[in-house]
Each structure stands twice: as structure tokens, then as C-alpha cells.
Design a protein around this motif. Structure first.
Motif, short mmCIF file in Angstrom:
data_model
loop_
_atom_site.label_atom_id
_atom_site.label_comp_id
_atom_site.label_asym_id
_atom_site.label_seq_id
_atom_site.Cartn_x
_atom_site.Cartn_y
_atom_site.Cartn_z
N THR A 1 3.75 4.56 4.69
CA THR A 1 2.59 3.70 4.89
C THR A 1 1.44 3.92 3.92
O THR A 1 0.58 3.06 3.80
CB THR A 1 2.00 3.89 6.30
OG1 THR A 1 1.49 5.23 6.40
CG2 THR A 1 3.05 3.66 7.37
N GLY A 2 1.36 5.08 3.31
CA GLY A 2 0.19 5.37 2.48
C GLY A 2 -1.06 5.66 3.29
O GLY A 2 -2.15 5.78 2.73
N TYR A 3 -0.93 5.75 4.60
CA TYR A 3 -1.98 6.21 5.54
C TYR A 3 -3.14 5.26 5.79
O TYR A 3 -3.90 5.45 6.74
CB TYR A 3 -2.55 7.58 5.12
CG TYR A 3 -1.51 8.62 4.84
CD1 TYR A 3 -0.84 9.26 5.88
CD2 TYR A 3 -1.17 8.97 3.53
CE1 TYR A 3 0.14 10.23 5.63
CE2 TYR A 3 -0.20 9.93 3.27
CZ TYR A 3 0.45 10.56 4.31
OH TYR A 3 1.40 11.49 4.05
N MET A 4 -3.38 4.27 4.94
CA MET A 4 -4.57 3.44 5.09
C MET A 4 -4.62 2.79 6.48
O MET A 4 -5.63 2.82 7.18
CB MET A 4 -4.61 2.34 4.02
CG MET A 4 -4.73 2.82 2.59
SD MET A 4 -6.28 3.66 2.20
CE MET A 4 -7.43 2.31 2.39
N TYR B 1 -5.53 9.97 -1.26
CA TYR B 1 -5.95 8.67 -1.82
C TYR B 1 -6.58 7.84 -0.71
O TYR B 1 -5.90 7.49 0.24
CB TYR B 1 -4.74 7.96 -2.44
CG TYR B 1 -3.92 8.90 -3.30
CD1 TYR B 1 -4.47 9.43 -4.48
CD2 TYR B 1 -2.65 9.31 -2.91
CE1 TYR B 1 -3.75 10.34 -5.25
CE2 TYR B 1 -1.93 10.23 -3.67
CZ TYR B 1 -2.48 10.74 -4.83
OH TYR B 1 -1.78 11.65 -5.58
N ARG B 2 -7.85 7.55 -0.85
CA ARG B 2 -8.58 6.96 0.27
C ARG B 2 -8.86 5.49 0.14
O ARG B 2 -9.27 4.85 1.10
CB ARG B 2 -9.92 7.70 0.46
CG ARG B 2 -9.72 9.12 0.92
CD ARG B 2 -10.96 9.97 0.62
NE ARG B 2 -10.63 11.37 0.80
CZ ARG B 2 -10.98 12.08 1.87
NH1 ARG B 2 -11.68 11.54 2.84
NH2 ARG B 2 -10.64 13.34 1.97
N SER B 3 -8.72 4.94 -1.03
CA SER B 3 -9.02 3.52 -1.17
C SER B 3 -7.92 2.81 -1.95
O SER B 3 -7.94 2.73 -3.17
CB SER B 3 -10.37 3.34 -1.88
OG SER B 3 -10.64 1.95 -2.03
N ILE B 4 -6.93 2.37 -1.21
CA ILE B 4 -5.81 1.63 -1.81
C ILE B 4 -5.81 0.26 -1.17
O ILE B 4 -5.73 0.14 0.05
CB ILE B 4 -4.45 2.30 -1.50
CG1 ILE B 4 -4.49 3.80 -1.78
CG2 ILE B 4 -3.32 1.60 -2.27
CD1 ILE B 4 -4.71 4.17 -3.22
N ALA C 1 -2.88 12.36 3.69
CA ALA C 1 -3.96 11.43 4.04
C ALA C 1 -5.27 11.71 3.32
O ALA C 1 -6.16 10.85 3.28
CB ALA C 1 -4.17 11.43 5.55
N THR C 2 -5.43 12.92 2.78
CA THR C 2 -6.69 13.21 2.08
C THR C 2 -6.60 12.92 0.58
O THR C 2 -7.60 13.02 -0.13
CB THR C 2 -7.08 14.70 2.26
OG1 THR C 2 -5.91 15.49 2.10
CG2 THR C 2 -7.67 14.93 3.64
N VAL D 1 1.05 4.24 -2.92
CA VAL D 1 0.84 5.67 -2.67
C VAL D 1 2.07 6.48 -3.08
O VAL D 1 1.95 7.58 -3.63
CB VAL D 1 0.43 5.90 -1.20
CG1 VAL D 1 0.38 7.39 -0.88
CG2 VAL D 1 -0.95 5.27 -0.95
N VAL E 1 0.85 -1.20 0.00
CA VAL E 1 0.00 0.00 0.00
C VAL E 1 0.88 1.25 0.00
O VAL E 1 0.66 2.20 -0.76
CB VAL E 1 -0.94 0.01 1.23
CG1 VAL E 1 -1.63 1.37 1.38
CG2 VAL E 1 -2.00 -1.09 1.09
N ARG F 1 -8.87 11.96 8.47
CA ARG F 1 -7.99 12.18 7.31
C ARG F 1 -7.64 13.66 7.18
O ARG F 1 -6.51 14.02 6.84
CB ARG F 1 -8.65 11.68 6.03
CG ARG F 1 -8.57 10.17 5.89
CD ARG F 1 -8.98 9.72 4.49
NE ARG F 1 -8.92 8.27 4.36
CZ ARG F 1 -7.84 7.60 3.94
NH1 ARG F 1 -6.74 8.25 3.59
NH2 ARG F 1 -7.85 6.30 3.87
N GLU G 1 -14.12 9.26 9.67
CA GLU G 1 -12.94 9.03 8.82
C GLU G 1 -12.51 10.31 8.10
O GLU G 1 -11.32 10.61 8.01
CB GLU G 1 -13.21 7.92 7.79
CG GLU G 1 -12.00 7.76 6.87
CD GLU G 1 -12.09 6.65 5.83
OE1 GLU G 1 -12.88 5.71 6.01
OE2 GLU G 1 -11.32 6.74 4.85
N LEU H 1 -5.09 14.40 9.84
CA LEU H 1 -3.87 13.63 9.55
C LEU H 1 -3.13 14.19 8.34
O LEU H 1 -1.91 14.03 8.21
CB LEU H 1 -4.25 12.16 9.32
CG LEU H 1 -3.14 11.12 9.17
CD1 LEU H 1 -2.20 11.14 10.37
CD2 LEU H 1 -3.73 9.73 8.98
N SER H 2 -3.86 14.88 7.46
CA SER H 2 -3.22 15.39 6.25
C SER H 2 -2.19 16.48 6.55
O SER H 2 -1.43 16.87 5.67
CB SER H 2 -4.25 15.89 5.24
OG SER H 2 -4.81 17.11 5.69
#
Ligand code: FES
Ligand code: FES
Lengths: 761, 158
Positions: B137-140, A694-697, A691-692, A659, A655, B126, B122, B129-130
């Protein structure tokens, strides 16, 4: 989940064991380079060229030296007759030696950011103040910033060489130059932009010279500490045994960190020069100027196919903008672009020439998926264009051309110089593509494609890839039974922020048939094992893990023998249990008791063949034609890594890599002006994903087809998630506009994409 | 040099600093609290975030001399000797740490958020967190961890 209690026949490998290193990292107890201090510390700051290309006529350090608190100023003159240069570590060629980077500029500067002088002072603040007082006299020359100017050879970076073309790599297979009568041919020019790893921890070093023992100790080494030690020893005229490289926690690597940079000489040299410990911590602007850049390639390629849709040939030229010098691992990306252009597809004929061109920009090196990200963008774009032209569904087109299991091992093009043959080893490429499509719900989403819904066009993209891994030549591990009954494991692989400690402990605990608490893991420092090759090319797990298995096999044999001698039975009869060695008669010794015999095992794992993890990505995007903004509605990455050691950690890496790839597709760009000045010198203008964005990886990692290399069966992972992202997204954007917008150039920033949409009408 | 007196992680302290010394440098180098990291020193990445009187603050953009009388909490102050807080434990469980360099600044930022907004959804997580950059990590996993950790803050006095 937490590490379960073990029974005989451990199986930590394959489980999502919670990471050991998290305990310290989450509580602020990590030890990063800048966290290390020493009494009497001196701080270094580096004067860097502000001119892209010019003759360095002199450095006036009088005013800086007069500033209270300044200890010394080091320039090329301090080094005496010859300034050492940084050798190439990977794919070295004698004829490239003239292009090696000197550790400090002596007579010429060739990029903005090149070190000219080092100031040593009692505090970092004084050292920085002193930089302002140094005066470098530079007579500017015209800069070479793009590959077209470099190719013209009007201005030369190295006058004596007579050319800016450092080397031409050729990827060759079959008869790609032949005529293919009646065949379909598509020719395109494409390019990818300069961007790079930009780890959150900048680089840093702390070096100290112990005059009594004549040992130079360096904190902040990583990735390839043994190779770096060898280079430094040569440059400093010291035996390797006089240098200790110590790896502490590392805030991200991604191929950038740990290669030999000028500072890797300058800081140790400064410590020996002034007789005090010297610390240098890079600031963010320096990091963006001084660390290896990557990814700046342009191409002119032709894909040849039969009318039925079989790929017949791939041919053309690629230009790599390599920057000002041929640095330690600069060869990897241009070689890989040639090597991996065919990717996981059966391409019988390949002829691709890749020119490594020198320009007045920061030198380049590897960044996660080096050359593969670029090659995949070029190839996957060509495949979609060809499929559309031929009237074949792009999934069917890929399915037809992916290398099938029965065709393996399948030869790739051979890249020279130096000549290296490569084969795809194993895997079910079609399966990972089908899985990616199923995960995305491709068929159900297809009707959305090309539709304008609530002001946005929707598109789907798919791209397939192979990831190289497990590069040789060998890795060493040593294991020792310690007197408290624990097992110490030492490897030459390094950490670089990838959870190696946990993964290696899982492997060792399974092999020792003990709990993970019983294993003590030591890595990355040159004091532990006699040699090591480090962490690059997705190799740590496969190579280091395999070496650990071999070392433990030997240790267990020694343990049986030692127990047999004391218990009066045959070695084969001794049963090893957790913490005990048991004789058939019932006599037993604890591991702590056995340890008094001084038991250890050594393992050397040799490997000269690459093993290829592989997979496919699929995505769904929605593009706003009024702003050029692309929303990544959903993104699925599927990768078969042969054998998963820790699925959760692996998924996290994938993931994270996706990203990073999306950053490279949409945001990240090291922009230079015509004078060779870097315009993106801070995080305010070099944008990283937040964090804003890309929300669905989603990552689907699996271990289906084990690698042919080593007892572990792992193929090595860590790069795959980034490789096909450019191609996958660009294909989806093109599909959203039903082919009327065809991105041939990255990044797809809103303004650039908007301009493409406008141009398409 | 100027003397500043403030509280760090519940303990009173007094340091002599140059007026230009940032809070980050003061914590790291004068007080030895190296859990606070500096990744950009220009206020963009959030790695250096600490709590000043309960609010998330970028210590690289704050001067130590401004701290007179303030109560500062760093990652060390949010951590216990042996175990993990519910927020830290959720990060570990979800695999939200890779290299760990961004982690202290993210834990402090998310702790401040959940302390005042224990029901943050959420989108809100986000959004806050941004302000922190993580390169690995890509934040997920982080978002999942923070959402799970909310439970531990709900019902606790804000
Ligand atoms: S270090 Fe303070 S915001 Fe980046
Ligand atoms: S975990 Fe490496 S920067 Fe966040």
C-alpha cells in the motif's frame, strides 16, 4: 463509498466501490496457503546449496532418515533416470533449453539456495531438524558473480555450451549505427542493482494425491495456474485433467509469485511419492534466496540528438545478470530493457543489444515493471544530461520529444529473438507530464532548485513512462445463472492481491444490470474454466473483464430465449430487469425460475496487441550533504489507464507501486560477496520501506484515452507507478547539486550518495 | 510437551506445546486462529502482532509457554461476526488493504496504539506503524484510515 442501489443502466464501473475482499481480510478470515490443513499432513523442508558453484558428489541422508518423525528424504536419485527441468513460459527459444533449471540439483549446483534434497516429516520442526543432519558433498568451483566475469567466459556455468551468454536480444529500428554529422552525442555507463518483489506472504504449497480418483490437488497456485498445470502434467507424466490447481488468498504477487519454481514440482512429487498430503511453507531467508531476483542490469549507452534538441538515435549495449538458470519468465526483463529504452519518446533510430548472462546467483524473473524500471532509469538520466549539455530546459526537451497523438500508432524498436513488433497505441503523453508538473507546483518550486536551505539541497525531477498491458493471447470467462437467482462468474485470471474480485464484480454487475450482491465471483483455479492465462503483464482487468462482458452478452441472450419460450413471446421482446425477465404482455419470470433451464454463457476474448497505459512522475527532494540522506518532500504520479474501473483501488495500487520503486531506489539491495554468498538474507538487512520513510506520495489516476483493445477500453494498470521512479529521483538529486553530483548507479543509499557527494567536492 | 493455560479472545484454553513452540504457531496451528500471520519469523515485520494483556506483542518472538495466565487477543477477537470495527471500516473506506497479508498485524498494532493514545498525531501514527511492514500500500491510505478512526477511540475508556 458503499455499493449504491442500482437502477437500470448500472454504473459501478468507474466508482470507488469498497472492496469485497476487505470484509474477510480485515477480520482475519482470509484463507492463505498456510491456513489450509489436511489430516495426516506431512511437512516438507528443503536442503539448499550453501555453495555458489560446484560439483555435487552425493547426499548422505542416513542420519536424517534415522531421526524419529522423518518420513522420507527425496534427492535427484529418487527421480530416476532423468530429473525434469522447468521450461520457459514466455518468449521461449529452443536453443535456451540447455539452461533450464532442473527441479533438483543432480550433478552440479549453480547458486546458493539451489534445492538439493527434500525432507518430509511429521512436523515442520522435525523436518527442519533433519536438514541439519543431511550432508551434501560439494566440490567447489570458482563462482561467477558479475557480468564482466561472465562475459570473459573463464569459468563456465554450463561447460557443454561453451559460453555464459545465454542469448543476445536486439532492439532494432532505423539506422542507429549511422554517422550523424554535427550531432550531439552523450555516452554513459549506468547500472541498477539486484533487488526483487519480496511479498509479505512467502510462497507455500499444499499438495495431495488422491489415489482412488488419481487426482493431484494443489493449493497455493496463483498467477498462471493453467500454465503451471501444463508444465507439471508433462513433468509428472499425468494428463492435465488429473491435476487441479487451487488459488486461495495471495499475500502479494508483483510478478514474482506463481511462476513455476522447483518447489512447484518437488512438493506435488513428494505428495505422490509418500501418499500423504504435503505442505511446504517457505521461510523468509529461503524466500530471499529462492524466489526470482530481478533488476541487475548495467549499460553503456549513447544518446544522439540534433543541436536543436531532437532525439536522433539511441544505441549501445546492456548486460543483464540473469543468475544461474533461464527460468520461466527470465526473458521478459532483458527483452523489455531493449524494448522500452525509448519509452514514450519519438526515437527514429534504435540499436540496443542486451546480453542475458548467466552467473552463480539466484535465477531472475519478472518484478513489477520488469525491464522498464531499469530502462527508464537509464533513459531519463540521459535525457537530463543531454538537455543540460544542449542548454535546453529539461521539461521543454521532453515536450519536444514525447510522441504526439498525431504520430500514433507509433512503432517501437522491434526486439528479436523471437521477433515481435510493437506500437504505441494511443494517448496524450504531453498532457500527463504537464499535469504531473502542475500537481507538484513545479514552476513555483523551481526557485528552490539547487539551493541550500537549512542544511539541505533541494531539487526537482521529472520522468515519463509507458506501461505495457493486456498481453494475450486470450482469456476465458463462464457465467451461469444459479438457481437462487444469483449469477456465478468464473474466470481464468488470478487474484494475486490486487482487488480483482471487486473489479470483476463491478464489471459483471454493470453488464448484468444487477446489484453487486447478485454476482458470485470465482477465479484462479483450474477447475472453473477450461483454460486461463493468468495475471501478469497488467492484464487481468483488460483480458478477464472483456471475456466477462462477452460471456454475459451470451447469457443474457440465452435468458431472453428461455423466457420467451415460457412466456410465449419473441426473445427480442423480453426485457431483462434486475432479478426478472419481463414479457411485453406483462408476464414475468424470476431469474431463479429461469435458472432451472440451466443457462450459461461463455466468453473468449482474444488479443494479440499490447495496449499502453502511460504517464509521468514529478518529485521534489531535499538532500542532506552531510549524511547523503534524501527526503522525498513530495512525489506525484500521473497515469492514464484508459478506463478506470475502481479509482480508489487504482490510486492505491499506484501509490503502493511508487513506494516499492522508492524502496528500489534507496533501500533494497540483494548484496552478494565475491564467493556468491547472499549477504542480505533477512528483513534486518534487506530493507523495505516503512511508514516513516515517505510521507507525501500522491497518485492522479485517470481514464482519458481508452485502449484500443477490447470492449472495456481499459489499458491495464498495476506496474506504472514503479517504472519511472529511479529516473525521477536520480534526476532530482542531480538537480539539487546543480549537476555536480550525477547518480549513474542505484541504489542511492545514504552511504553511496554521501560518497558521490564527497567525490564531487 | 508442556501444558499452558491462558485466555484467548476471552475464552480460557489449555494447550500442550513443545517448549520451543512460538505463540504464533500455537495460535495458528494448535488453536486454529489463522488470522495471525507470519511473514518473517524474526521480529521485524509485525505481521504476527497480537495483544497480550492489552500490549502489542510479536507472536513469532514469543513462546507459547510464556503465556501462562495471560490474556491474548488476536485479530479474530477484535472482529465481530458480521460487521467491521470503526478501525477496520476506516481501512476499507480509505483503500488501506491490498493483499491483506499484513493487515491483521497492523489492525492489532493500531488498535493498541489508539486505545492508549486516542489523540496520536500523524507523526506518532507513522512512528508506531513503522514497526509493521506492508509491501503493497505504501502506507498513505493506512495513515489516513488510522487518523480518521481516532474519533471512535476518543472518549472510550482506555
Ligand atoms: S512474523 Fe513476527 S515480526 Fe515478522
Ligand atoms: S496489503 Fe499486502 S502487505 Fe500490506
Amino acid at each position: 463509498m458503499n455499493a449504491p442501489l442500482r437502477g437500470p443502466g448500472n454504473n459501478f464501473v468507474g466508482q470507488s466501490v469498497e472492496r469485497l475482499e476487505d470484509m474477510r481480510l480485515l477480520r482475519g478470515q482470509g484463507l492463505f496457503t498456510d491456513d489450509v490443513s489436511r489430516p495426516g499432513l506431512v511437512h516438507a523442508a528443503i536442503l539448499r546449496s550453501t555453495v555458489a558453484h560446484g560439483w555435487l558428489r552425493g547426499v548422505d541422508s542416513a542420519a536424517a532418515l534415522a531421526l524419529p518423525g522423518v518420513v522420507a528424504v527425496i534427492t535427484a536419485a529418487t527421480m530416476g533416470a532423468k530429473v525434469p527441468a522447468i521450461p520457459m513460459r514466455l518468449a521461449p527459444l529452443d536453443e535456451l533449453e540447455p539452461y533450464w533449471q532442473p527441479v533438483i540439483a543432480a550433478d552440479k549446483v549453480r547458486y546458493v539456495g539451489e534445492p538439493i534434497a527434500v525432507v518430509l516429516a511429521e512436523s515442520a520442526a522435525i523436518a527442519e531438524d533433519a536438514l541439519e543432519l543431511l550432508v551434501a558433498e560439494i566440490e567447489a568451483l570458482p563462482p561467477v558473480v558479475d557480468t564482466a566475469t561472465a562475459l570473459a567466459d573463464g569459468t563456465l556455468l554450463f561447460e557443454a555450451q561453451g559460453t555464459n551468454l545465454a542469448v543476445l536480444y536486439t532492439a532494432q529500428k532505423g539506422e542507429a549505427q549511422a554517422e550523424f554529422p554535427g550531432a550531439y552525442v552523450r555516452r554513459e555507463k549506468m547500472d541498477t542493482q539486484r533487488h526483487t518483489a519480496t511479498t509479505m506472504e512467502t510462497r507455500g504449497l499444499l499438495a495431495e494425491w488422491d489415489a482412488t480418483t488419481e487426482v493431484l490437488r494443489i493449493h497455493g497456485a496463483s498467477k498462471v495456474p493453467f500454465a503451471s498445470r501444463g508444465m507439471l502434467a508433462k513433468q509428472m507424466g499425468l494428463p492435465e485433467t488429473s491435476i487441479e490447481m487451487i488459488e486461495v488468498d495471495v499475500g502479494g504477487g508483483f510478478g514474482m509469485r506463481g511462476e513455476f519454481y522447483p518447489e512447484d514440482f518437488l512438493v506435488p512429487f513428494a505428495a505422490k511419492h509418500c501418499g500423504r498430503p504435503v505442505k511446504w511453507i517457505e521461510d523468509r531467508r529461503e524466500h530471499l534466496l529462492a524466489c526470482n531476483h530481478a533488476r541487475e542490469f548495467d549499460c553503456d549507452l549513447e544518446l544522439v540528438c540534433s543541436r536543436e534538441g531532437d532525439i536522433l538515435a539511441l544505441r549501445g549495449t546492456v548486460n543483464g545478470n540473469m543468475g544461474a538458470y533461464m527460468r520461466a519468465n527470465v526473458a521478459v526483463a532483458p527483452r523489455n530493457v531493449g524494448q522500452f529504452l525509448s519509452g514514450p519518446y519519438a526515437v527514429p533510430n534504435v540499436h540496443v543489444e542486451v546480453r542475458a548472462l548467466l552467473t552463480n546467483k539466484t535465477p531472475t524473473g519478472t518484478y513489477r515493471g520488469p525491464g522498464r524500471f531499469e530502462a527508464d532509469f537509464f533513459r531519463e538520466r540521459l535525457l537530463d544530461l543531454a538537455a543540460d549539455d544542449l542548454g535546453i530546459d529539461r521539461v521543454a526537451f521532453r515536450r519536444r520529444n514525447l510522441v504526439k497523438m498525431a504520430e500514433m500508432p507509433y512503432p517501437l524498436a522491434t526486439v528479436t529473438p523471437p521477433k515481435k513488433e510493437e506500437k504505441l497505441d494511443s494517448g496524450d503523453y504531453v498532457m500527463t507530464m504537464d499535469l504531473a508538473l502542475a500537481e507538484l507546483d513545479w514552476d513555483a518550486k523551481l526557485p528552490l532548485q539547487g539551493k541550500l536551505i537549512d542544511g539541505r539541497y533541494h531539487g526537482l525531477g521529472v520522468a515519463c513512462f509507458i506501461e505495457g498491458g493486456a498481453a494475450g493471447p486470450r482469456e476465458r470467462a463462464r457465467v451461469e445463472l444459479v438457481e437462487d437467482g444469483t449469477v456465478a462468474v468464473y474466470v481464468g485470471s488470478t487474484l494475486v492481491g490486487q482487488g480483482l474480485e471487486t473489479v470483476m464484480t463491478q464489471i459483471a454487475a454493470d453488464a448484468m444490470e444487477c446489484s453487486m450482491d447478485t454476482i458470485r465471483f470465482f477465479h484462479g483455479s483450474t477447475t472453473y474454466v477450461s483454460e486461463g492465462f493468468g495475471s501478469f503483464h497488467s492484464r487481468s482487468t483488460v483480458m478477464g473483464g472483456s471475456a466477462i462482458l462477452l460471456a454475459i452478452e451470451e447469457l443474457r441472450q440465452r435468458m431472453r430465449e428461455a423466457a420467451a419460450a415460457r412466456l410465449g413471446c419473441k426473445a427480442e421482446a423480453v426485457r431483462l430487469e434486475e432479478g426478472r425477465a419481463v414479457a411485453p404482455g406483462g408476464g414475468a419470470l424470476s431469474w431463479a425460475e429461469l435458472a432451472t433451464a440451466g443457462l450459461s454463457g461463455d466468453g473468449v476474448f482474444h488479443n494479440h496487441t499490447h495496449t499502453y497505459a502511460y504517464g509521468a512522475h514529478a518529485c521534489h527532494v531535499a538532500v542532506d550533504p552531510r549524511s547523503g540522506h534524501v527526503e522525498v518532500v513530495d512525489y506525484v504520479a500521473v497515469e492514464d489507464v484508459g478506463r478506470m474501473i475502481n479509482p480508489l483501488a487504482l490510486q492505491g495500487q499506484i501509490v503502493g507501486a511508487v513506494v516499492q520503486g522508492l524502496g528500489g531506489v534507496f533501500l533494497e539491495h540483494l548484496v552478494y560477496d565475491a564467493e556468491g554468498q547472499l549477504l542480505t538474507g533477512s528483513f534486518a538487512d534487506y530493507l523495505l520501506p516503512t511508514a516513516t520513510d515517505y510521507r507525501s506520495i500522491r497518485a492522479v489516476a485517470m481514464g482519458v484515452h481508452t485502449g484500443a483493445v477490447g470492449p472495456l477500453g481499459a489499458k491495464g494498470a498495476g506496474e506504472g507507478g514503479i517504472i519511472p521512479v529511479g529516473g525521477c529521483i536520480a534526476n532530482a538529486v542531480a538537480a539539487a547539486f546543480s549537476g555536480k553530483v550525477q547518480p549513474m548507479s542505484l541504489p542511492l543509499s545514504p552511504s553511496r550518495l554521501w560518497a558521490m557527494i564527497e567525490a564531487a567536492g | 510437551m508442556r501444558d499452558v493455560a491462558f485466555e484467548v479472545n476471552g475464552k480460557a484454553c489449555r494447550v500442550a506445546v513443545e517448549p520451543r513452540t512460538t505463540l504464533a504457531d500455537c495460535l495458528r496451528h494448535d488453536l486454529g486462529l489463522t488470522g495471525t500471520h507470519v511473514a518473517c519469523a524474526h521480529g521485524v515485520c509485525g505481521a504476527c502482532t497480537v495483544l497480550v494483556d492489552g500490549e502489542a506483542v510479536r507472536s513469532c518472538l514469543t513462546l507459547a509457554v510464556q503465556m501462562e495466565g495471560a490474556a491474548v487477543t488476536t485479530i479474530e477477537g477484535l472482529s465481530s461476526e458480521d460487521g467491521l470495527s470503526p478501525l477496520q471500516a476506516a481501512f476499507r473506506k480509505h483503500g488501506a488493504v491490498q493483499c491483506g497479508f499484513c493487515t491483521p498485524g497492523i489492525i492489532t498494532t493500531m488498535h493498541a496504539l489508539l486505545t492508549t493514545e486516542p489523540h496520536a498525531d500523524e507523526a506518532r501514527v507513522r512512528e508506531v506503524l513503522s514497526g509493521n511492514i506492508c509491501r503493497c500500500t505504501g502506507y498513505m491510505a493506512m495513515v489516513a484510515a488510522v487518523l480518521e478512526a481516532r474519533a471512535a477511540y476518543q472518549g472510550a475508556p482506555a
